[in-house]
Scaffold this active site. Structure first.
Site, PDB file in Angstrom:
ATOM      1  N   CYS A 108       0.885  -1.162   0.000  1.00 56.48           N
ATOM      2  CA  CYS A 108       0.000   0.000   0.000  1.00 56.48           C
ATOM      3  C   CYS A 108       0.918   1.205   0.000  1.00 56.48           C
ATOM      4  O   CYS A 108       1.589   1.477   0.994  1.00 56.48           O
ATOM      5  CB  CYS A 108      -0.918   0.037   1.222  1.00 56.48           C
ATOM      6  SG  CYS A 108      -1.887   1.574   1.275  1.00 56.48           S
ATOM      7  N   CYS A 111      -0.407   4.125   2.611  1.00 55.24           N
ATOM      8  CA  CYS A 111      -0.333   3.928   4.061  1.00 55.24           C
ATOM      9  C   CYS A 111      -0.134   2.449   4.343  1.00 55.24           C
ATOM     10  O   CYS A 111       0.960   1.943   4.143  1.00 55.24           O
ATOM     11  CB  CYS A 111      -1.562   4.490   4.754  1.00 55.24           C
ATOM     12  SG  CYS A 111      -3.114   4.140   3.922  1.00 55.24           S
ATOM     13  N   SER A 112      -1.157   1.756   4.798  1.00 59.14           N
ATOM     14  CA  SER A 112      -0.932   0.359   5.160  1.00 59.14           C
ATOM     15  C   SER A 112      -2.176  -0.484   4.935  1.00 59.14           C
ATOM     16  O   SER A 112      -2.446  -1.400   5.696  1.00 59.14           O
ATOM     17  CB  SER A 112      -0.495   0.274   6.624  1.00 59.14           C
ATOM     18  OG  SER A 112      -1.477   0.891   7.432  1.00 59.14           O
ATOM     19  N   CYS A 113      -2.938  -0.194   3.886  1.00 61.78           N
ATOM     20  CA  CYS A 113      -4.106  -1.017   3.579  1.00 61.78           C
ATOM     21  C   CYS A 113      -3.636  -2.448   3.346  1.00 61.78           C
ATOM     22  O   CYS A 113      -2.633  -2.685   2.678  1.00 61.78           O
ATOM     23  CB  CYS A 113      -4.825  -0.483   2.340  1.00 61.78           C
ATOM     24  SG  CYS A 113      -5.486   1.183   2.583  1.00 61.78           S
TER      25      CYS A 113
HETATM   26 FE    FE Z   1      -3.555   2.389   2.867  1.00 64.05          FE
END
Ligand code: FE
Length: 206
Positions: A108, A111-113
């Protein structure tokens, strides 16, 4: 959390859930109900066992059941529901298949999906700025750092997750596993293989 500013595709668990978890953690420690150590172990279990176990079940089923695999690749969200896995909050799960000549990996960049319904919590490195940027720019080099060396003829496809779409890699079934049961196969499947930074390996027989 500064990295979350500047884009709004993330009105999603981390902040709210994280905040509640922290509050609960402080309360429990304050009341001497549980130690920080015990909490760390629970989180670790969620990261390494409980979450990825769902994904491993999905992969093993796809390996033994071609019809399920077909449905999984056509509509990941619906297919995992067949195995009783839900928890997706309106986003879609897209499963991408590794095969000879094509290797998939997920990231991602914003961010951190992460496909946490099938993989649990993302590892720290998945959220790092280095992974997020470098995996897009030079995936082959980053994969080599994970110990995954791809030959020149293999194309790398990098899938950028978002709040709308989460990806999971369907790794290749390792050779020599024809005699294994679905459950035994699931035990071989690691989180890293489903992120796409590793292959599924068969441990040497003892
Ligand atoms: Fe994300």
């Amino acid at each position: 959390m500064a990295e979350h500013h500047g884009h709004d595709h993330h009105p999603e668990p981390p902040s709210a859930v994280e905040a509640r978890a922290r509050a609960l953690e402080s309360l429990l420690i304050e009341k001497n109900l549980v130690t920080a150590d015990a909490i760390d172990r629970i989180v670790e279990a969620y990261e390494s066992d409980i979450g990825p176990l769902n994904g491993a079940r999905v992969v093993a089923r796809a390996w033994v059941d071609p019809e399920f695999k077909r449905r999984l690749l056509a509509d990941g969200t619906a297919a995992i529901r067949e195995l009783g896995i839900s928890g997706l909050r309106g986003e879609h799960l897209v499963v991408v298949e590794n095969r000879p000549g094509v290797h998939n990996v997920i990231v991602c960049t914003l961010c951190s999906c992460y496909p946490w319904a099938v993989l649990g919590l993302p590892p720290a490195w998945y959220k790092s700025a280095a992974y997020r940027s470098r995996m897009v720019i030079n995936p082959r080099e980053v994969l080599a750092e994970f110990g995954l060396h791809l030959d020149e003829g293999t194309r790398v496809e990098v899938w950028d997750s978002s709040a709308e779409t989460r990806y999971m890699v369907l790794p290749e079934r390792p050779p020599g596993t024809e005699h294994l049961s679905e459950e035994e196969l699931a035990a071989l499947v690691t989180r890293d293989a489903m992120v796409g930074v590793a292959r599924v390996e068969v441990p040497a027989r003892t």
